[in-house]
Design a protein around this motif. Structure first.
Motif, PDB file in Angstrom:
ATOM      1  N   ASP A  35     -26.932 -52.721  22.166  1.00  0.00           N
ATOM      2  CA  ASP A  35     -28.157 -53.202  22.799  1.00  0.00           C
ATOM      3  C   ASP A  35     -27.839 -54.469  23.597  1.00  0.00           C
ATOM      4  OD1 ASP A  35     -27.997 -55.315  20.953  1.00  0.00           O
ATOM      5  OD2 ASP A  35     -29.501 -54.435  19.618  1.00  0.00           O
ATOM      6  N   ALA A  37     -28.840 -57.485  23.241  1.00  0.00           N
ATOM      7  CA  ALA A  37     -28.559 -58.665  22.421  1.00  0.00           C
ATOM      8  C   ALA A  37     -27.085 -58.702  22.034  1.00  0.00           C
ATOM      9  CB  ALA A  37     -29.440 -58.657  21.172  1.00  0.00           C
ATOM     10  N   ARG A  40     -25.061 -59.662  25.071  1.00  0.00           N
ATOM     11  CA  ARG A  40     -25.194 -61.100  25.303  1.00  0.00           C
ATOM     12  C   ARG A  40     -24.337 -61.890  24.315  1.00  0.00           C
ATOM     13  NH1 ARG A  40     -30.147 -61.194  24.719  1.00  0.00           N
ATOM     14  NH2 ARG A  40     -30.736 -60.860  26.900  1.00  0.00           N
ATOM     15  N   ALA A  41     -24.370 -61.503  23.057  1.00  0.00           N
ATOM     16  CA  ALA A  41     -23.598 -62.219  22.041  1.00  0.00           C
ATOM     17  C   ALA A  41     -22.096 -62.099  22.284  1.00  0.00           C
ATOM     18  CB  ALA A  41     -23.950 -61.668  20.656  1.00  0.00           C
TER      19      ALA A  41
END
Length: 232
Positions: A35, A37, A40-41
């Protein structure tokens, strides 16, 4: 009866359109995909461009900060920024001849092949997006019949049109690419190529010099006492 059926049909169509709009506003990963997130991480550390360089990313040798206008598109579409790419993930192992070519088929956004930065007024760079790029020849040679996709959205097909003065493929051989705007909201959509909230206005700005101890003015005893009293 006919009126009731028409109302039901119209209602069903409205619900379907609403569902499609919701899906577009709230994209979902396909099975096996991370996903946003997670994407991004995984890219968090690359907000520091020195860590990107340490991991093998290299700055676009042309040092271009790409905008929609450079591609002959309306300026309102915005910009991309400056690209840093990892040659090993793109399968690039030789200089352009005459275009950049590669053998990579890498599409894992947890380890993106390209990082995109926006130049800042103080000369620093802000990470705004990640990108994956695969060369069409390598992709089809691997047996793929369709372009790669992410969240069900097909990668853009980039091929230069020799009839135009603009190089639509950015000096690359025909390829597929997909942007993911994880660090800068994009009114055009999270997977759109350009972002109106990104600018190249500060491209070429130099980092501000940090004064050395020798360059700092000498304080008088009175100034030193005041400096200390103020908690510095």
């Amino acid at each position: 009866m006919i009126r009731a059926a028409s109302l039901l049909l119209a209602s069903g169509l409205a619900l379907a359109l609403a569902g499609a709009a919701a899906a577009a506003d709230d994209p979902k990963p396909a099975p096996g995909e991370p996903d946003l997130a997670a994407v991004r991480a995984s890219a968090e550390k690359y907000r520091d461009v020195t860590k990107a360089l340490a991991d093998g990313y290299v700055r676009d040798p042309m040092n271009a900060c790409e905008t929609a206008q450079m591609m002959g598109l309306p300026g309102e579409q915005g910009a991309m920024g400056i690209h840093y790419f990892r040659p090993n993930l793109l399968g690039v192992s030789a200089p352009p001849n005459p275009r950049v070519s590669g053998t990579g088929t890498h599409t894992d956004f947890l380890k993106p092949g390209v990082l995109i930065y926006e130049p800042q007024a103080d000369g620093t760079l802000a990470l705004v997006a990640v990108e994956n790029l695969v060369f069409e020849k390598a992709w089809t040679a691997a047996g793929h019949k369709q372009p790669p996709s992410f969240f069900g959205v097909a990668y853009e097909h980039m091929v230069d049109d020799p009839k135009t003065p603009i190089d639509e493929a950015h000096m690359f051989e025909p390829h597929f690419d997909k942007h993911v705007w994880i660090w800068r909201e994009n009114p055009n959509g999270v997977f759109a190529p350009f972002n109106p909230k990104v600018t190249c206005f500060h491209h070429g700005a130099q980092p501000k010099a940090v004064p050395t101890a020798e360059a700092l003015p000498t304080m008088t005893p009175e100034q030193a006492a005041l400096h200390k009293a103020m908690g510095h």
